[in-house]
Structure formats: structure tokens, C-alpha cells
Design an enzyme around this catalytic site. Sequence first.
Site, PDB file in Angstrom:
ATOM      1  N   LYS B  71      27.125   9.633  93.347  1.00  0.00           N
ATOM      2  CA  LYS B  71      25.869   9.776  92.612  1.00  0.00           C
ATOM      3  C   LYS B  71      25.239  11.119  92.981  1.00  0.00           C
ATOM      4  O   LYS B  71      25.301  11.548  94.143  1.00  0.00           O
ATOM      5  CB  LYS B  71      24.943   8.624  93.012  1.00  0.00           C
ATOM      6  CG  LYS B  71      23.632   8.555  92.256  1.00  0.00           C
ATOM      7  CD  LYS B  71      22.847   7.327  92.738  1.00  0.00           C
ATOM      8  CE  LYS B  71      21.564   7.120  91.970  1.00  0.00           C
ATOM      9  NZ  LYS B  71      20.842   5.892  92.435  1.00  0.00           N
ATOM     10  N   SER B 146      19.690   2.571  88.778  1.00  0.00           N
ATOM     11  CA  SER B 146      19.763   3.978  88.468  1.00  0.00           C
ATOM     12  C   SER B 146      21.156   4.591  88.613  1.00  0.00           C
ATOM     13  O   SER B 146      21.416   5.646  88.037  1.00  0.00           O
ATOM     14  CB  SER B 146      18.783   4.739  89.368  1.00  0.00           C
ATOM     15  OG  SER B 146      19.168   4.645  90.724  1.00  0.00           O
ATOM     16  N   SER B 170      19.587  -0.559  92.447  1.00  0.00           N
ATOM     17  CA  SER B 170      20.237   0.492  91.656  1.00  0.00           C
ATOM     18  C   SER B 170      21.747   0.588  91.810  1.00  0.00           C
ATOM     19  O   SER B 170      22.383   1.390  91.127  1.00  0.00           O
ATOM     20  CB  SER B 170      19.635   1.857  92.005  1.00  0.00           C
ATOM     21  OG  SER B 170      18.384   2.001  91.400  1.00  0.00           O
TER      22      SER B 170
END
Lengths: 94, 480
Positions: B71, B146, B170
Amino acid sequence: MALITKDEVRKIAHLSRIGIHEDEVEAITNELEAVLAYAARVNEVACNQQGMLPQNVNVFREDQARPCDAERIKAQGPEVEEDYFVVPAIIEHQ
Amino acid sequence: MNTLSFASIKELRALLEKKELTAEQLLDHCIAQFKEKDGILGSALEVFDKESILKARKEQGILAGIPGILKDNIAQENRTLTCASKILEGFESTFDATASSRLKEEGALLIGRANCDEFAMGSSTETSAYQKTKNPWDTSCVPGGSSGGSAAAVAAGLVPWALGTDTGGSVRQPAAFCGIVGSKPTYGLISRYGLVAYGSSLDQVGIFTRTVYDNALVMSAIAGTDSHDSSTIASTKTDFTRMLDGKLPENCTIGIIENALYAEGMDPEIVAALEQAISVLEKAGATIKKIKMPVLDYSAAVYFIVSRAEAASNLARFDGVRYGLRSKNAKTLEQMYSNTRNEGFGSEVKKRIIIGNYVLSAGHADAYYKKARIVQSMMRQGFIEQFKDCTLLLMPTHPAPAFKFGAFDVDKLQMDLQDYFTCAMNLSGNPAISVPCGFTKNNLPIGFQLVGPHKGEEVMFKVAHAYEQKTPWHKMHPQL
């Protein structure tokens, strides 16, 4: 009564150094109102006694100097002169 | 090549060890998969060039030659790091996060940066300043967030593992939306050094894989005390795969959190899938205990307050002085701060900062922040009580399957409530894992959560693995 007013949004945005446009204020206020109204339900359940909080403790260690390429870090600066980051004037010129 | 795309890390390691596959061939395959499929999917913000990936390569280790993606809020040395925000456009990290360096030490190949919600704030990856990521099961739906880019890449078979971060769910929610395994460790088990902070008392690095074994394997590579992160807990290097034999632990009691499973607004298809999962565990020998934890009904409210308060403090550092974007429309320093932050942050980030500073401000801190901290402590205590009788707890990951793009553009509170079942364990610090348990009639994945006691990762993986071995869900893959 509203939980948050437009004036409070303007004030907190200013303190947060976020320059919001005047035409955004109403929409932001409404959205924040919805979040705060939901969040306020913590008052229904919170007792006066604090229970078990995280048991994490501060861990200390000696500072360690590590080699690092200062030029690379300076190169990320939007404006740099010699060993300084340059910023606009703090006080506006008349 | 489809078999290579959806091969587990365990299977890929066997192929590499038998020399039926070379690390370079596998890397070529993954890069080609991104070229072929990511134009539609949009999971990666960048896939690095092959030469630079191989330059950092270590030949040995438990992940030797296995490619994955991080990420874009986890630092990778000499790589761009944007948090999917304009305010960090072009920023290059000068060091590796501990998670990144430990992966490299174990031989993993870090091949790119995954898209996410801006500064990890969101539940659909729609707040990314750069691109939308699509759900590989239905490209008209979001992948969750997310960490949506990480989840989509693993689910679509582009890479066998990815790292995300989990502040309120997330990792677990996008894992459930995309039909894969997503874990969040005990607070402090994985170092956050080099992770761009959002809510520091909640943030944890989490892991996406298609199987439980693979998840435990990646956890084994990165978990453990780090002198660069004083919030890490004392833990030695552990092989989290060693107990995975497809069996439940002895005297295994699973506590079903009924006020979560039967919460108002739960999609009946998800309830049915979870009830099915519970019966699989019961047939495997688990004792099922129905419990209630009413305090969990308040977790989203507590989370709203604590996460925004911490975000407001953490994001104060983005000021246009030392790195990242600087507004060109400013005569004074104060104008420069305000305009930089207005132009650089997206609207979700700005709102969270304003809310955070509001709940911390004089006159409001008592009603919000201090009360939230008390309820947080009640939640923590509640979990400790339950684990006196239960081995693990079970609850939904998500109330409804992946939704369409723009579904919550008007009612943003409903988007925030995506964290309803996941954020409790960020607030309490307990480990949790989302495991696939079926599909809706529209062929969208469903996941459920297993929650462990503090530092209970081994038993959490063991039960999740035993469940997985008795079900077909991890063998089902989307066709892009």
C-alpha cells in the site's frame, strides 16, 4: 441545537490551517453535523470510571546518529537555499 | 498461466525449490499480469521496473523470490510515496519501513505501490487523488478500502500477497469485499516505522493473501519488536504457520457476538453465510457460545472521535515547508500553509482534520474525546472478559457486500459506518482476521471475522486455517 455551527467550522478550519472556500462551508458543516450527531452517542454509555486502558509503555533507547544523504532530503524541499528551507515572509509587506 | 496467477505462496515456493520455476520467470509473470489486467482494475499506482526490483533481491528467506505489492503509505527506499494524496505527489522515500526491509530480508520482491484511499481515509478507495480501483468480482463495484488496491491485486491473481494498513478495518473490509484473507495483528506486533501515520493508537500494518497459510507466512516475515517503533510489543521471531494442521485447537470455544451478527441493517445473505460458517466450525468440533457485547454497538462512534483526533495531529506535518506540494498562491507563511493544505488534501482528509481538531478543542474535548476514551477502555475490558471463556470470537466483517461506485456520495455517514464491525478491534488492540465464507446471489464475496485475545495470532490462524480446509471459497477466483 446544532452541534457545530458554520462559524465554528470557519474557526477550526483556520486553526487547522486549511483554507476552505466560503461556498464549501455549508456542505462541510452539514456533513460534520451528521458525524458529530452519531459520535455523540458515546455519552449514552460512558460511565464515569475509566476502565482498562492500553498497557503499552514508553520504550526508551539512546539516540543513534545514522548516516543520511542530506542532499537527497533537501532535494525534496519545495524551495531550498544552501542548508535552509525557504518559506514566504511571516509578516506581509505593506 | 492462470494456475501460476492463483497459486499460493506455498505452491510457488515449492515450484521455485524444485527449480520448475525461476524467480525471474515469476516476476516476469506478475509484471505481465499487471500490464494485461491493471488497466481495467487500477490496483497499482506504480509497478517498478524489473531491474530495480531484482537489484534489491536476496536469494534466501521464507519469501525468497515471491513478488508482492505494498500500500502506498508504507515507505520503500528510493520509491515514490504518496498516500494517494496530491500533497505528497513526487515525494520519494529515503528509507525502508521496517515491514519493507524485513520482507526484503526474507527474499520477497517488492514490485509496486498499491492504490488506496487518501491517507488511508475511506472504505472504498474512491478518495484516492489518482485513480479508482475496481472490484475484480464486479468492476462496477468498489474493492472496499482503504487498502483497496492491495486487496484487488491479490484477489485478481496479480500478486500472491500484499500489505495494507488497518486503522478501522482497512485491511479486513476490502479482503471481505474481494473474497480473500486479510489480517490485522495485535497492536504493536508489527512495526509501524516507515508507515505514514493516520491514527497512531489504532494503525497497524495488515496482510492480504488468498490463503490463511500464506497470511501466517507473511506475518512470520514481518512481525516482531523493532527498536525504531517504541509502540511495538516484546515478541520474538515466530513461525505463525507451525500450528496449521487443518485441525481446531483442543477445547475450542467460539463466541458468537450476537448483537453484531444480528445487528440492524445486516444483509440476510451475509447472515446466512455466517450461520453456515458457524455450523462448519461446530461440525469440526468447536463449542459454540452465544454472547452479547453491547458496548460494541458504540465502537463506530468511539472510532469516529479517536481516529479523527489523532489524524488532525498526525497530518499537521504536511505544511509545504520541507517536502511535497507547496501552493504557489501565497504571499505569507500562513497563507502558504492554508493554501497548500487546501490544494493538497482532498475533501475527506480536510473534513477529518477539522472534526479531529473540533473534538479535541476546549469546550468539546470533555463531551467527545474524553468520553470516547472511556468507552474505548470499556471495550478493551469487555474483550478481556470474553476471552476468559472463549478461544476466539466470531462476528461479521461487513454488513453488506461490495457496493457500486458513488453509492454513498450523498449519505457519507453510511460510508463511515463501513467500519462498524471492524474498528472495535483497532480500539481494543485485539488481532482479527477476515476469512472468505461464501458469495451473494450476485456473485459478490462474503467474509467473516475471527477475533483473538491479545497476541493470540497463532490460535487465530489455526482456527481460520481449519475452517478454510473444510470449505471451497479460497479456491474460487474472479475472471477479469
